[in-house]
Design a protein around this motif. Sequence first.
Motif, PDB file in Angstrom:
ATOM      1  N   LEU A  13      -6.920 -13.559 -30.767  1.00 41.61           N
ATOM      2  CA  LEU A  13      -6.221 -12.290 -30.615  1.00 41.61           C
ATOM      3  C   LEU A  13      -4.709 -12.467 -30.457  1.00 41.61           C
ATOM      4  O   LEU A  13      -3.935 -11.798 -31.154  1.00 41.61           O
ATOM      5  CB  LEU A  13      -6.794 -11.501 -29.437  1.00 41.61           C
ATOM      6  N   GLY A  14      -4.262 -13.325 -29.564  1.00 37.24           N
ATOM      7  CA  GLY A  14      -2.822 -13.524 -29.342  1.00 37.24           C
ATOM      8  C   GLY A  14      -2.073 -13.924 -30.604  1.00 37.24           C
ATOM      9  O   GLY A  14      -1.071 -13.284 -30.965  1.00 37.24           O
ATOM     10  N   ASN A  49       0.392  -0.440 -28.069  1.00 39.52           N
ATOM     11  CA  ASN A  49      -1.016  -0.610 -28.446  1.00 39.52           C
ATOM     12  C   ASN A  49      -1.668  -1.874 -27.915  1.00 39.52           C
ATOM     13  O   ASN A  49      -2.902  -1.990 -27.962  1.00 39.52           O
ATOM     14  CB  ASN A  49      -1.154  -0.536 -29.965  1.00 39.52           C
ATOM     15  N   PHE A  50      -0.860  -2.813 -27.417  1.00 39.71           N
ATOM     16  CA  PHE A  50      -1.393  -4.050 -26.840  1.00 39.71           C
ATOM     17  C   PHE A  50      -0.684  -4.367 -25.527  1.00 39.71           C
ATOM     18  O   PHE A  50      -0.038  -5.406 -25.397  1.00 39.71           O
ATOM     19  CB  PHE A  50      -1.255  -5.212 -27.841  1.00 39.71           C
ATOM     20  N   PRO A  51      -0.804  -3.475 -24.535  1.00 39.78           N
ATOM     21  CA  PRO A  51      -0.127  -3.734 -23.260  1.00 39.78           C
ATOM     22  C   PRO A  51      -0.670  -5.013 -22.619  1.00 39.78           C
ATOM     23  O   PRO A  51      -1.887  -5.208 -22.533  1.00 39.78           O
ATOM     24  CB  PRO A  51      -0.468  -2.492 -22.427  1.00 39.78           C
ATOM     25  N   GLY A  52       0.228  -5.891 -22.232  1.00 42.58           N
ATOM     26  CA  GLY A  52      -0.200  -7.155 -21.630  1.00 42.58           C
ATOM     27  C   GLY A  52      -0.948  -8.060 -22.583  1.00 42.58           C
ATOM     28  O   GLY A  52      -1.674  -8.954 -22.159  1.00 42.58           O
ATOM     29  N   GLY A  53      -0.801  -7.832 -23.892  1.00 46.13           N
ATOM     30  CA  GLY A  53      -1.462  -8.681 -24.876  1.00 46.13           C
ATOM     31  C   GLY A  53      -2.937  -8.355 -25.098  1.00 46.13           C
ATOM     32  O   GLY A  53      -3.649  -9.140 -25.728  1.00 46.13           O
ATOM     33  N   ARG A  54      -3.386  -7.218 -24.575  1.00 42.42           N
ATOM     34  CA  ARG A  54      -4.780  -6.792 -24.743  1.00 42.42           C
ATOM     35  C   ARG A  54      -4.799  -5.440 -25.448  1.00 42.42           C
ATOM     36  O   ARG A  54      -3.903  -4.622 -25.254  1.00 42.42           O
ATOM     37  CB  ARG A  54      -5.481  -6.640 -23.387  1.00 42.42           C
ATOM     38  N   PRO A  55      -5.827  -5.144 -26.244  1.00 42.43           N
ATOM     39  CA  PRO A  55      -5.889  -3.836 -26.898  1.00 42.43           C
ATOM     40  C   PRO A  55      -5.886  -2.692 -25.890  1.00 42.43           C
ATOM     41  O   PRO A  55      -6.529  -2.779 -24.841  1.00 42.43           O
ATOM     42  CB  PRO A  55      -7.216  -3.880 -27.663  1.00 42.43           C
ATOM     43  N   ALA A  56      -5.151  -1.639 -26.210  1.00 40.50           N
ATOM     44  CA  ALA A  56      -5.133  -0.431 -25.381  1.00 40.50           C
ATOM     45  C   ALA A  56      -6.539   0.174 -25.364  1.00 40.50           C
ATOM     46  O   ALA A  56      -7.361  -0.114 -26.243  1.00 40.50           O
ATOM     47  CB  ALA A  56      -4.116   0.562 -25.943  1.00 40.50           C
ATOM     48  N   PRO A  57      -6.830   1.045 -24.397  1.00 41.25           N
ATOM     49  CA  PRO A  57      -8.159   1.664 -24.330  1.00 41.25           C
ATOM     50  C   PRO A  57      -8.563   2.310 -25.665  1.00 41.25           C
ATOM     51  O   PRO A  57      -7.790   3.046 -26.273  1.00 41.25           O
ATOM     52  CB  PRO A  57      -8.003   2.728 -23.233  1.00 41.25           C
ATOM     53  N   GLY A  58      -9.766   1.976 -26.113  1.00 38.56           N
ATOM     54  CA  GLY A  58     -10.304   2.523 -27.349  1.00 38.56           C
ATOM     55  C   GLY A  58      -9.968   1.723 -28.588  1.00 38.56           C
ATOM     56  O   GLY A  58     -10.603   1.894 -29.627  1.00 38.56           O
ATOM     57  N   HIS A  59      -8.981   0.849 -28.523  1.00 39.19           N
ATOM     58  CA  HIS A  59      -8.589   0.072 -29.699  1.00 39.19           C
ATOM     59  C   HIS A  59      -9.526  -1.113 -29.881  1.00 39.19           C
ATOM     60  O   HIS A  59      -9.881  -1.795 -28.924  1.00 39.19           O
ATOM     61  CB  HIS A  59      -7.139  -0.396 -29.573  1.00 39.19           C
ATOM     62  N   LEU A  60      -9.924  -1.337 -31.127  1.00 36.55           N
ATOM     63  CA  LEU A  60     -10.870  -2.397 -31.467  1.00 36.55           C
ATOM     64  C   LEU A  60     -10.275  -3.253 -32.575  1.00 36.55           C
ATOM     65  O   LEU A  60      -9.908  -2.738 -33.632  1.00 36.55           O
ATOM     66  CB  LEU A  60     -12.190  -1.788 -31.955  1.00 36.55           C
ATOM     67  N   VAL A  61     -10.183  -4.542 -32.338  1.00 34.49           N
ATOM     68  CA  VAL A  61      -9.709  -5.476 -33.359  1.00 34.49           C
ATOM     69  C   VAL A  61     -10.903  -6.331 -33.766  1.00 34.49           C
ATOM     70  O   VAL A  61     -11.482  -7.046 -32.943  1.00 34.49           O
ATOM     71  CB  VAL A  61      -8.555  -6.364 -32.846  1.00 34.49           C
ATOM     72  N   HIS A  62     -11.273  -6.202 -35.040  1.00 36.74           N
ATOM     73  CA  HIS A  62     -12.437  -6.910 -35.572  1.00 36.74           C
ATOM     74  C   HIS A  62     -12.015  -7.959 -36.592  1.00 36.74           C
ATOM     75  O   HIS A  62     -11.077  -7.740 -37.357  1.00 36.74           O
ATOM     76  CB  HIS A  62     -13.367  -5.944 -36.319  1.00 36.74           C
ATOM     77  N   ASP A  63     -12.769  -9.036 -36.622  1.00 39.68           N
ATOM     78  CA  ASP A  63     -12.747  -9.917 -37.778  1.00 39.68           C
ATOM     79  C   ASP A  63     -13.661  -9.283 -38.814  1.00 39.68           C
ATOM     80  O   ASP A  63     -14.713  -8.723 -38.474  1.00 39.68           O
ATOM     81  CB  ASP A  63     -13.293 -11.308 -37.433  1.00 39.68           C
ATOM     82  N   VAL A  64     -13.264  -9.334 -40.068  1.00 36.10           N
ATOM     83  CA  VAL A  64     -14.138  -8.958 -41.169  1.00 36.10           C
ATOM     84  C   VAL A  64     -14.800 -10.265 -41.598  1.00 36.10           C
ATOM     85  O   VAL A  64     -14.110 -11.233 -41.938  1.00 36.10           O
ATOM     86  CB  VAL A  64     -13.351  -8.315 -42.330  1.00 36.10           C
ATOM     87  N   VAL A  65     -16.118 -10.287 -41.536  1.00 34.35           N
ATOM     88  CA  VAL A  65     -16.871 -11.526 -41.712  1.00 34.35           C
ATOM     89  C   VAL A  65     -17.883 -11.353 -42.843  1.00 34.35           C
ATOM     90  O   VAL A  65     -18.516 -10.305 -42.966  1.00 34.35           O
ATOM     91  CB  VAL A  65     -17.613 -11.887 -40.403  1.00 34.35           C
ATOM     92  N   VAL A  66     -18.026 -12.379 -43.644  1.00 33.93           N
ATOM     93  CA  VAL A  66     -19.059 -12.406 -44.676  1.00 33.93           C
ATOM     94  C   VAL A  66     -20.142 -13.361 -44.198  1.00 33.93           C
ATOM     95  O   VAL A  66     -19.863 -14.500 -43.819  1.00 33.93           O
ATOM     96  CB  VAL A  66     -18.491 -12.866 -46.032  1.00 33.93           C
TER      97      VAL A  66
END
Length: 189
Positions: A13-14, A49-66
């Motif tokens: 993430l970082g 959107n990333f306070p303190g290096g973490r996603p804000a409430p409700g925000h989702l960061v996904h890897d797209v994976v095959v």
Amino acid sequence: MTTALRLMPDYRLGPWIARSQAEYEQSRLASGESAAIAAEAARASFERNFPGGRPAPGHLVHDVVVTASGTDGAGAGVGVGVGVGDGDGEDGGTVVGVLWIGPFAEGSDAWWVWDVEIDEQHRGAGHGRAAMQLAEEEAARHGAATLGLNVFGYNTAARALYESLGYETTAVQMRKPVGGSGSESDSGA
């Protein structure tokens, strides 16, 4: 093969935040903003959107994976698997891109695709389309009523994809150089 979403693990993430902020700044530059305005806009967006290096409430960061069909528990075709494996090997599949979605404003049911990118070597195989379809499902699952996005004018391939998926243009910003010192206003009026 199945395209799936997996929450991005903390160790990735970082570095992704740093790279994504730099790429966003470059996109704003490519769209005609000055270096100072592009840098400030990117900094403010990621700080919010990333306070303190973490996603804000409700925000989702996904890897797209095959993954191989069926290994993500969703069966053949397009599937969603969140939090399964690390996505970096045979058991977790191959990471082919990233998808960041979340509310446009805290507590809103209007959600936004903040970033979607398929790695260059994996483009043209349908992963972008599958990621966007999965984004719609994931946003709805989290209470979204709508899913919007911004696409820079120079990104014609992305615009064509979004239009083919049913996204409608809701606003267009236009600009024409008219001389002067090259300074610009960020008023958007």
